[in-house]
Scaffold this motif. Structure first.
Motif, PDB file in Angstrom:
ATOM      1  N   LEU A   1       0.776  -1.255  -0.077  1.00 17.67           N
ATOM      2  CA  LEU A   1       0.258   0.035   0.161  1.00 17.67           C
ATOM      3  C   LEU A   1       0.772   1.246   0.024  1.00 17.67           C
ATOM      4  O   LEU A   1       0.506   2.226  -0.600  1.00 17.67           O
ATOM      5  CB  LEU A   1      -0.973  -0.153   1.091  1.00 17.67           C
ATOM      6  N   GLU A   2       1.882   1.265   0.617  1.00 16.67           N
ATOM      7  CA  GLU A   2       2.756   2.237   0.676  1.00 16.67           C
ATOM      8  C   GLU A   2       3.382   2.441  -0.957  1.00 16.67           C
ATOM      9  O   GLU A   2       3.687   3.591  -1.340  1.00 16.67           O
ATOM     10  CB  GLU A   2       4.069   2.072   1.697  1.00 16.67           C
ATOM     11  N   GLU A   3       3.652   1.500  -1.268  1.00 14.22           N
ATOM     12  CA  GLU A   3       4.221   1.505  -2.821  1.00 14.22           C
ATOM     13  C   GLU A   3       3.118   2.147  -3.632  1.00 14.22           C
ATOM     14  O   GLU A   3       3.572   3.013  -4.521  1.00 14.22           O
ATOM     15  CB  GLU A   3       4.758   0.064  -3.219  1.00 14.22           C
ATOM     16  N   ASP A   4       1.867   1.650  -3.525  1.00 10.47           N
ATOM     17  CA  ASP A   4       0.970   2.124  -4.399  1.00 10.47           C
ATOM     18  C   ASP A   4       0.626   3.809  -3.991  1.00 10.47           C
ATOM     19  O   ASP A   4       0.396   4.461  -4.989  1.00 10.47           O
ATOM     20  CB  ASP A   4      -0.307   1.504  -3.859  1.00 10.47           C
ATOM     21  N   ALA A   5       0.941   4.155  -2.779  1.00 13.81           N
ATOM     22  CA  ALA A   5       0.571   5.554  -2.465  1.00 13.81           C
ATOM     23  C   ALA A   5       1.736   6.580  -3.075  1.00 13.81           C
ATOM     24  O   ALA A   5       1.442   7.363  -3.508  1.00 13.81           O
ATOM     25  CB  ALA A   5       0.720   5.909  -0.751  1.00 13.81           C
ATOM     26  N   ARG A   6       3.033   5.860  -3.064  1.00 13.29           N
ATOM     27  CA  ARG A   6       3.893   6.778  -3.803  1.00 13.29           C
ATOM     28  C   ARG A   6       3.731   6.766  -5.263  1.00 13.29           C
ATOM     29  O   ARG A   6       4.024   7.921  -5.884  1.00 13.29           O
ATOM     30  CB  ARG A   6       5.338   5.815  -3.730  1.00 13.29           C
ATOM     31  N   ASP A   7       3.039   5.650  -6.011  1.00 18.58           N
ATOM     32  CA  ASP A   7       2.727   5.786  -7.168  1.00 18.58           C
ATOM     33  C   ASP A   7       1.776   6.873  -7.377  1.00 18.58           C
ATOM     34  O   ASP A   7       1.648   7.503  -8.641  1.00 18.58           O
ATOM     35  CB  ASP A   7       2.488   4.379  -8.030  1.00 18.58           C
ATOM     36  N   LEU A   8       0.726   6.685  -6.698  1.00 22.45           N
ATOM     37  CA  LEU A   8      -0.257   7.584  -6.972  1.00 22.45           C
ATOM     38  C   LEU A   8      -0.115   9.176  -6.703  1.00 22.45           C
ATOM     39  O   LEU A   8      -0.714  10.030  -6.992  1.00 22.45           O
ATOM     40  CB  LEU A   8      -1.774   7.377  -6.162  1.00 22.45           C
ATOM     41  N   ALA A   9       0.932   9.424  -5.871  1.00 20.58           N
ATOM     42  CA  ALA A   9       1.545  10.711  -5.471  1.00 20.58           C
ATOM     43  C   ALA A   9       2.231  11.240  -6.787  1.00 20.58           C
ATOM     44  O   ALA A   9       2.409  12.663  -6.747  1.00 20.58           O
ATOM     45  CB  ALA A   9       2.224  10.690  -4.188  1.00 20.58           C
ATOM     46  N   SER A  10       2.422  10.569  -8.032  1.00 18.24           N
ATOM     47  CA  SER A  10       3.223  11.125  -9.031  1.00 18.24           C
ATOM     48  C   SER A  10       2.064  11.983  -9.978  1.00 18.24           C
ATOM     49  O   SER A  10       1.062  12.142  -9.269  1.00 18.24           O
ATOM     50  CB  SER A  10       3.557   9.972  -9.812  1.00 18.24           C
ATOM     51  N   ASP A  11       2.618  12.716 -10.993  1.00 15.04           N
ATOM     52  CA  ASP A  11       1.974  13.564 -11.598  1.00 15.04           C
ATOM     53  C   ASP A  11       0.930  12.983 -12.671  1.00 15.04           C
ATOM     54  O   ASP A  11       0.283  13.117 -13.123  1.00 15.04           O
ATOM     55  CB  ASP A  11       2.780  14.570 -12.114  1.00 15.04           C
ATOM     56  N   GLU A  12       1.449  11.683 -12.706  1.00 15.29           N
ATOM     57  CA  GLU A  12       0.483  10.977 -13.664  1.00 15.29           C
ATOM     58  C   GLU A  12      -0.892  10.783 -13.300  1.00 15.29           C
ATOM     59  O   GLU A  12      -1.310  10.528 -12.169  1.00 15.29           O
ATOM     60  CB  GLU A  12       1.160   9.296 -13.921  1.00 15.29           C
ATOM     61  N   LEU A  13      -1.675  10.955 -14.239  1.00 14.91           N
ATOM     62  CA  LEU A  13      -3.301  11.050 -13.804  1.00 14.91           C
ATOM     63  C   LEU A  13      -4.055  10.157 -14.636  1.00 14.91           C
ATOM     64  O   LEU A  13      -4.146  10.233 -15.765  1.00 14.91           O
ATOM     65  CB  LEU A  13      -3.835  12.512 -14.323  1.00 14.91           C
ATOM     66  N   GLU A  14      -4.578   9.092 -14.145  1.00 17.52           N
ATOM     67  CA  GLU A  14      -5.385   8.316 -14.751  1.00 17.52           C
ATOM     68  C   GLU A  14      -6.699   8.077 -13.695  1.00 17.52           C
ATOM     69  O   GLU A  14      -6.832   7.647 -12.557  1.00 17.52           O
ATOM     70  CB  GLU A  14      -4.953   6.832 -15.023  1.00 17.52           C
ATOM     71  N   LEU A  15      -7.818   8.939 -14.251  1.00 13.15           N
ATOM     72  CA  LEU A  15      -9.079   9.011 -13.535  1.00 13.15           C
ATOM     73  C   LEU A  15      -9.664   7.722 -13.077  1.00 13.15           C
ATOM     74  O   LEU A  15      -9.605   6.893 -14.125  1.00 13.15           O
ATOM     75  CB  LEU A  15      -9.955  10.046 -13.742  1.00 13.15           C
ATOM     76  N   TRP A  16     -10.247   7.587 -11.827  1.00  9.45           N
ATOM     77  CA  TRP A  16     -11.053   6.264 -11.647  1.00  9.45           C
ATOM     78  C   TRP A  16     -12.583   6.552 -12.450  1.00  9.45           C
ATOM     79  O   TRP A  16     -13.249   6.947 -11.528  1.00  9.45           O
ATOM     80  CB  TRP A  16     -10.868   6.158 -10.255  1.00  9.45           C
ATOM     81  N   ILE A  17     -12.599   5.969 -13.416  1.00  6.98           N
ATOM     82  CA  ILE A  17     -13.937   5.938 -14.156  1.00  6.98           C
ATOM     83  C   ILE A  17     -14.443   4.844 -13.785  1.00  6.98           C
ATOM     84  O   ILE A  17     -14.263   3.597 -14.318  1.00  6.98           O
ATOM     85  CB  ILE A  17     -13.811   6.274 -15.642  1.00  6.98           C
ATOM     86  N   LEU A  18     -15.842   4.478 -13.422  1.00  8.70           N
ATOM     87  CA  LEU A  18     -16.632   3.478 -13.019  1.00  8.70           C
ATOM     88  C   LEU A  18     -17.421   3.137 -14.059  1.00  8.70           C
ATOM     89  O   LEU A  18     -17.854   4.112 -14.734  1.00  8.70           O
ATOM     90  CB  LEU A  18     -17.406   3.619 -11.693  1.00  8.70           C
ATOM     91  N   ASP A  19     -17.540   1.705 -14.655  1.00  8.78           N
ATOM     92  CA  ASP A  19     -18.379   1.325 -15.476  1.00  8.78           C
ATOM     93  C   ASP A  19     -19.789   1.019 -14.717  1.00  8.78           C
ATOM     94  O   ASP A  19     -19.586  -0.300 -14.063  1.00  8.78           O
ATOM     95  CB  ASP A  19     -17.966   0.313 -16.336  1.00  8.78           C
ATOM     96  N   VAL A  20     -20.818   1.266 -14.952  1.00  7.23           N
ATOM     97  CA  VAL A  20     -22.066   1.053 -14.176  1.00  7.23           C
ATOM     98  C   VAL A  20     -23.129   0.782 -15.090  1.00  7.23           C
ATOM     99  O   VAL A  20     -23.412   2.019 -15.740  1.00  7.23           O
ATOM    100  CB  VAL A  20     -22.528   1.934 -13.180  1.00  7.23           C
ATOM    101  N   ASP A  21     -23.550  -0.400 -15.330  1.00  6.60           N
ATOM    102  CA  ASP A  21     -24.785  -0.540 -16.248  1.00  6.60           C
ATOM    103  C   ASP A  21     -24.376  -0.011 -17.757  1.00  6.60           C
ATOM    104  O   ASP A  21     -25.064   0.514 -18.346  1.00  6.60           O
ATOM    105  CB  ASP A  21     -25.989  -0.145 -15.827  1.00  6.60           C
ATOM    106  N   GLY A  22     -23.022  -0.049 -18.273  1.00  7.01           N
ATOM    107  CA  GLY A  22     -22.843   0.169 -19.464  1.00  7.01           C
ATOM    108  C   GLY A  22     -22.456   1.966 -19.525  1.00  7.01           C
ATOM    109  O   GLY A  22     -22.226   2.322 -20.731  1.00  7.01           O
ATOM    110  N   GLN A  23     -22.587   2.482 -18.529  1.00  8.82           N
ATOM    111  CA  GLN A  23     -22.445   4.035 -18.509  1.00  8.82           C
ATOM    112  C   GLN A  23     -20.935   4.262 -17.630  1.00  8.82           C
ATOM    113  O   GLN A  23     -20.774   3.711 -16.731  1.00  8.82           O
ATOM    114  CB  GLN A  23     -23.408   4.571 -17.716  1.00  8.82           C
TER     115      GLN A  23
END
Length: 145
Positions: A60-82
């Protein structure tokens, strides 16, 4: 100062007070100046039962470091095809969302976010709806055209 006092009295933050008026035009005008928190897509979902506490913490600490980077991939949810993009008015509401997703999936993950204007996100994201304060006491669905 006044904003935090009103939040303590009403239980609603500034954005929720505007949204509760059910006036889409006023909300749209307000959202042109109010930055929102958009979760970044987690690097991975982990089954807590597979790892020791120390291993899980290290991952989780490794993931937190990755998420703190400037790289942006938004968490888009797929709900019922939307395609739905969650957005939050506070870290507390974003944490409520992350906890609920973690509980529903029975997985743990590092959570990160970016704070930007909704208009800046909508231009670069292929989404159908933005869900404002998803899993909070009151949430709103905003259609994207």
């Amino acid at each position: 100062m006044l904003s935090s006092l009103l939040e303590r009295i009403t239980g609603k933050d500034d954005l929720e007070r505007v949204a509760c008026k059910e006036d889409p035009q006023k909300l749209n005008v307000y959202l042109q100046t109010r930055r929102l928190l958009f979760p970044k897509r987690p690097r991975r979902m982990l089954d807590a039962n597979v790892f020791t506490q120390e291993e899980l913490l290290a991952l989780l600490e490794e993931d937190a470091r990755d998420l703190a980077s400037d790289e942006l991939e938004l968490w888009i949810l797929d709900v019922d095809g939307q395609k739905r993009l969650p957005a939050f008015s506070s870290e507390k509401k974003l944490q409520t969302f992350a906890a609920r997703v973690s509980q529903d999936l029975n997985k743990v993950f590092g959570a990160g976010y970016v704070e930007v204007l909704m208009s800046d996100v909508v231009q670069g994201a292929d989404v159908d709806f933005i869900d404002l304060n998803l899993f909070s006491e009151r949430s709103w669905e905003i259609g994207v055209r």
